[in-house]
Design a protein around this motif. Structure first.
Motif, PDB file in Angstrom:
ATOM      1  N   GLN A 316      12.571  -5.706  10.624  1.00  0.00           N
ATOM      2  CA  GLN A 316      11.982  -6.192   9.382  1.00  0.00           C
ATOM      3  C   GLN A 316      12.518  -5.352   8.224  1.00  0.00           C
ATOM      4  O   GLN A 316      12.762  -4.141   8.392  1.00  0.00           O
ATOM      5  CB  GLN A 316      10.467  -6.087   9.420  1.00  0.00           C
ATOM      6  N   VAL A 317      12.671  -5.966   7.056  1.00  0.00           N
ATOM      7  CA  VAL A 317      13.219  -5.255   5.903  1.00  0.00           C
ATOM      8  C   VAL A 317      12.296  -5.481   4.711  1.00  0.00           C
ATOM      9  O   VAL A 317      12.244  -6.581   4.143  1.00  0.00           O
ATOM     10  CB  VAL A 317      14.646  -5.726   5.579  1.00  0.00           C
ATOM     11  N   PHE A 318      11.551  -4.428   4.337  1.00  0.00           N
ATOM     12  CA  PHE A 318      10.608  -4.464   3.232  1.00  0.00           C
ATOM     13  C   PHE A 318      10.571  -3.089   2.567  1.00  0.00           C
ATOM     14  O   PHE A 318      11.069  -2.103   3.130  1.00  0.00           O
ATOM     15  CB  PHE A 318       9.199  -4.829   3.723  1.00  0.00           C
ATOM     16  N   ASP A 319       9.943  -3.009   1.409  1.00  0.00           N
ATOM     17  CA  ASP A 319       9.774  -1.738   0.726  1.00  0.00           C
ATOM     18  C   ASP A 319       8.457  -1.117   1.183  1.00  0.00           C
ATOM     19  O   ASP A 319       7.409  -1.317   0.565  1.00  0.00           O
ATOM     20  CB  ASP A 319       9.775  -1.949  -0.789  1.00  0.00           C
ATOM     21  N   PHE A 320       8.497  -0.355   2.265  1.00  0.00           N
ATOM     22  CA  PHE A 320       7.277   0.202   2.841  1.00  0.00           C
ATOM     23  C   PHE A 320       6.715   1.359   2.014  1.00  0.00           C
ATOM     24  O   PHE A 320       5.508   1.536   1.936  1.00  0.00           O
ATOM     25  CB  PHE A 320       7.533   0.668   4.274  1.00  0.00           C
ATOM     26  N   ASP A 321       7.596   2.173   1.407  1.00  0.00           N
ATOM     27  CA  ASP A 321       7.120   3.325   0.653  1.00  0.00           C
ATOM     28  C   ASP A 321       6.981   3.044  -0.833  1.00  0.00           C
ATOM     29  O   ASP A 321       6.616   3.933  -1.609  1.00  0.00           O
ATOM     30  CB  ASP A 321       8.029   4.538   0.879  1.00  0.00           C
ATOM     31  N   LEU A 322       7.255   1.811  -1.245  1.00  0.00           N
ATOM     32  CA  LEU A 322       7.041   1.363  -2.625  1.00  0.00           C
ATOM     33  C   LEU A 322       7.801   2.199  -3.650  1.00  0.00           C
ATOM     34  O   LEU A 322       7.293   2.508  -4.726  1.00  0.00           O
ATOM     35  CB  LEU A 322       5.543   1.347  -2.949  1.00  0.00           C
ATOM     36  N   ASP A 323       9.051   2.558  -3.309  1.00  0.00           N
ATOM     37  CA  ASP A 323       9.876   3.296  -4.259  1.00  0.00           C
ATOM     38  C   ASP A 323      10.877   2.397  -4.963  1.00  0.00           C
ATOM     39  O   ASP A 323      11.697   2.870  -5.746  1.00  0.00           O
ATOM     40  CB  ASP A 323      10.602   4.445  -3.555  1.00  0.00           C
ATOM     41  N   GLY A 324      10.829   1.090  -4.688  1.00  0.00           N
ATOM     42  CA  GLY A 324      11.746   0.157  -5.334  1.00  0.00           C
ATOM     43  C   GLY A 324      12.970  -0.170  -4.531  1.00  0.00           C
ATOM     44  O   GLY A 324      13.779  -1.003  -4.951  1.00  0.00           O
ATOM     45  N   ASP A 325      13.141   0.440  -3.349  1.00  0.00           N
ATOM     46  CA  ASP A 325      14.269   0.150  -2.469  1.00  0.00           C
ATOM     47  C   ASP A 325      13.751  -0.362  -1.128  1.00  0.00           C
ATOM     48  O   ASP A 325      12.696   0.059  -0.655  1.00  0.00           O
ATOM     49  CB  ASP A 325      15.120   1.403  -2.229  1.00  0.00           C
ATOM     50  N   PHE A 326      14.519  -1.231  -0.504  1.00  0.00           N
ATOM     51  CA  PHE A 326      14.099  -1.803   0.772  1.00  0.00           C
ATOM     52  C   PHE A 326      14.352  -0.834   1.923  1.00  0.00           C
ATOM     53  O   PHE A 326      15.392  -0.169   1.980  1.00  0.00           O
ATOM     54  CB  PHE A 326      14.837  -3.120   1.035  1.00  0.00           C
ATOM     55  N   ASP A 327      13.402  -0.784   2.846  1.00  0.00           N
ATOM     56  CA  ASP A 327      13.471   0.033   4.040  1.00  0.00           C
ATOM     57  C   ASP A 327      13.561  -0.883   5.263  1.00  0.00           C
ATOM     58  O   ASP A 327      13.328  -2.085   5.172  1.00  0.00           O
ATOM     59  CB  ASP A 327      12.231   0.927   4.137  1.00  0.00           C
ATOM     60  N   ASN A 371       8.438  -7.918  18.782  1.00  0.00           N
ATOM     61  CA  ASN A 371       8.356  -8.961  17.762  1.00  0.00           C
ATOM     62  C   ASN A 371       7.380  -8.573  16.658  1.00  0.00           C
ATOM     63  O   ASN A 371       6.598  -9.400  16.176  1.00  0.00           O
ATOM     64  CB  ASN A 371       7.949 -10.300  18.372  1.00  0.00           C
ATOM     65  N   GLY A 372       7.429  -7.300  16.250  1.00  0.00           N
ATOM     66  CA  GLY A 372       6.554  -6.838  15.181  1.00  0.00           C
ATOM     67  C   GLY A 372       6.908  -7.479  13.848  1.00  0.00           C
ATOM     68  O   GLY A 372       8.062  -7.817  13.584  1.00  0.00           O
ATOM     69  N   GLN A 373       5.889  -7.650  13.022  1.00  0.00           N
ATOM     70  CA  GLN A 373       6.084  -8.298  11.733  1.00  0.00           C
ATOM     71  C   GLN A 373       5.310  -7.568  10.657  1.00  0.00           C
ATOM     72  O   GLN A 373       4.197  -7.090  10.894  1.00  0.00           O
ATOM     73  CB  GLN A 373       5.625  -9.753  11.813  1.00  0.00           C
ATOM     74  N   ALA A 374       5.910  -7.491   9.472  1.00  0.00           N
ATOM     75  CA  ALA A 374       5.309  -6.790   8.351  1.00  0.00           C
ATOM     76  C   ALA A 374       4.864  -7.786   7.286  1.00  0.00           C
ATOM     77  O   ALA A 374       5.559  -8.758   6.994  1.00  0.00           O
ATOM     78  CB  ALA A 374       6.312  -5.803   7.753  1.00  0.00           C
ATOM     79  N   VAL A 375       3.690  -7.533   6.728  1.00  0.00           N
ATOM     80  CA  VAL A 375       3.129  -8.369   5.674  1.00  0.00           C
ATOM     81  C   VAL A 375       2.039  -7.564   4.975  1.00  0.00           C
ATOM     82  O   VAL A 375       1.411  -6.687   5.586  1.00  0.00           O
ATOM     83  CB  VAL A 375       2.560  -9.687   6.257  1.00  0.00           C
ATOM     84  N   ASP A 376       1.805  -7.819   3.716  1.00  0.00           N
ATOM     85  CA  ASP A 376       0.673  -7.222   3.010  1.00  0.00           C
ATOM     86  C   ASP A 376      -0.562  -8.027   3.388  1.00  0.00           C
ATOM     87  O   ASP A 376      -0.983  -8.931   2.687  1.00  0.00           O
ATOM     88  CB  ASP A 376       0.924  -7.250   1.503  1.00  0.00           C
ATOM     89  N   TYR A 377      -1.157  -7.673   4.516  1.00  0.00           N
ATOM     90  CA  TYR A 377      -2.174  -8.539   5.112  1.00  0.00           C
ATOM     91  C   TYR A 377      -3.434  -8.649   4.260  1.00  0.00           C
ATOM     92  O   TYR A 377      -4.132  -9.667   4.274  1.00  0.00           O
ATOM     93  CB  TYR A 377      -2.504  -8.052   6.533  1.00  0.00           C
ATOM     94  N   ASP A 378      -3.752  -7.601   3.485  1.00  0.00           N
ATOM     95  CA  ASP A 378      -4.992  -7.586   2.714  1.00  0.00           C
ATOM     96  C   ASP A 378      -4.761  -7.629   1.211  1.00  0.00           C
ATOM     97  O   ASP A 378      -5.692  -7.419   0.424  1.00  0.00           O
ATOM     98  CB  ASP A 378      -5.824  -6.360   3.072  1.00  0.00           C
TER      99      ASP A 378
END
Length: 405
Positions: A316-327, A371-378
């Protein structure tokens, strides 16, 4: 269990977005503040059987992601969802009343009829381990009464499914990927009950699993990457031949048993230039890197993120640390890695720098993910992780990102 990562990182706050919007939305940078990336793990479901196909998506419309699933995919199972909640503890299980057996290696949901709620795309099949060669009958199920609308047939068990508007007509189309005959099929939606099989690539290029969509060539139309192959949308007329290209043959030239040519694939526009980069890992074997590819001067250039992760069945490719770059989130399927004689099963977030050329490695667990998935669930502005430890685990976990707490 709460995992605190001892690594201070700059962050920024983003508003909550839907699952699909999160995946494709650009990142706006501003001045960050220092925070610590950490995840709090809770079990949300138990007594599970082969929950291979899942999708965290808000089916109920309450602003919290539910966990859509098909269970018992090896032998045919039921369609349902676990109703999302912010409170700790097990989520309520809701079974959808469909009499036939369902089975897929993947499941997706989207607003198929543009009425404002999220519908489900799933296939009737007796299970991959029961009869992988049997055809799959594909439907979309209309929220909230779950009426079945036929889409078409896939030649056998579906390993991956993607929903996308490939011709920009405002209606969502569907692509399916099958392993047994290495076949990609693309179905165009004419109306909610009228679909056309516009393309079939049969016995093509050792296709197995691993498919995603994105605009790879920058023409404004979504393309498909499957098993290291690129299929470029021709534009408004999907009946026209799609231009195909082999991005890197090492992802589709393997021989041997069922584990050959298995991939996880994720498309992401890293630098907001309108061109999606292609991220790939091997989902079943060892000795393959996690890489991303960008086409430069007509040539695909590979950037290696990690030299080798065995059975990397989460990508998965998302900005997990919220620094403006994708992780990059990457994780090992525990039981498959054990079969390959590995003893640790890391779930890793590769934190990128500003030009995505170097990556800081943060291991958030050694217990595996499938098959892990990332989402802002809340909808609190940070990306959480839905975790199934391995393909035969009996519990399911939510790893809640606490960076905004």
């Amino acid at each position: 269990m709460k995992t605190i990562l001892s690594f201070v990182i700059p962050t920024m706050i983003l508003g909550g977005l839907s699952c699909k919007e999160q995946k494709k939305a650009p990142i706006e940078k501003n001045v960050p503040e220092a925070r610590v990336l950490a995840f709090e793990q809770t079990t949300i479901a138990d007594s599970l059987t082969f929950l291979w196909a899942t999708d965290p998506v808000d089916l109920t419309g309450d602003g919290i992601a539910d966990l859509l699933f098909i269970d018992n995919n090896g032998y045919g199972g039921r369609l349902g969802f676990y109703e999302g909640q912010k409170e700790k503890g097990l989520w309520s299980k809701v079974l959808i009343d469909i009499p036939e057996e369902l089975a897929m290696g993947d499941i997706e949901a989207a607003d198929m009829d543009n009425d404002g709620d999220i519908d489900i795309v799933a296939a009737r099949h007796s299970g991959e381990w029961e009869a992988a060669n049997e055809p799959s009958i594909l439907y979309w199920y209309e929220n909230p009464n779950w009426k079945a609308h036929p889409i078409g047939e896939a030649p056998n068990f579906i390993k991956d499914v993607s929903i996308a508007d490939f011709n920009n007509d405002g209606k969502r189309d569907v692509a399916t990927l099958c392993f047994e005959v290495s076949t990609l099929r693309i179905f165009q939606q004419n109306t909610s009950d009228d679909w056309t099989l516009v393309q079939e690539y049969k016995n093509y290029g050792n296709l197995h699993e691993g498919m995603d969509v994105g605009d790879v060539n920058g023409d404004g139309f979504l393309d498909i990457v499957a098993g290291g192959h690129l299929f470029q949308s021709p534009g408004e007329d999907l009946d026209v031949d799609w231009v195909t290209e082999n991005i890197d043959e090492k992802w589709n030239n393997q021989t041997g048993d069922w584990s050959r040519n298995g991939t996880k694939t994720f498309l992401r526009d890293l630098d907001n230039d309108g061109l999606s980069e292609v991220f790939i890992s091997h989902s079943e074997r060892a000795g393959f890197p996690i890489s991303y590819y960008k086409k430069m001067d007509g040539v695909w250039k590979e950037q290696v993120i990690s030299d080798s992760i065995p059975a990397c069945h989460t990508l998965q490719v998302f900005d997990f640390d919220l620094d403006g770059d994708f992780d990059v989130l990457a994780g090992v399927n525990k039981s498959r890695a054990q079969g390959l004689a590995y003893e640790t099963f890391p779930i890793t977030i590769f934190l990128s720098n500003e030009n995505h050329s170097k990556w800081n490695t943060l291991v958030i667990s050694e217990e595996g993910i499938y098959n892990g998935q990332a989402v802002d669930y809340d909808n609190d502005g940070d990306m959480d992780i839905f975790r199934y430890q391995t393909h035969d685990a009996i519990t399911y976990q939510l790893l809640e990102n606490t960076i905004n707490d």
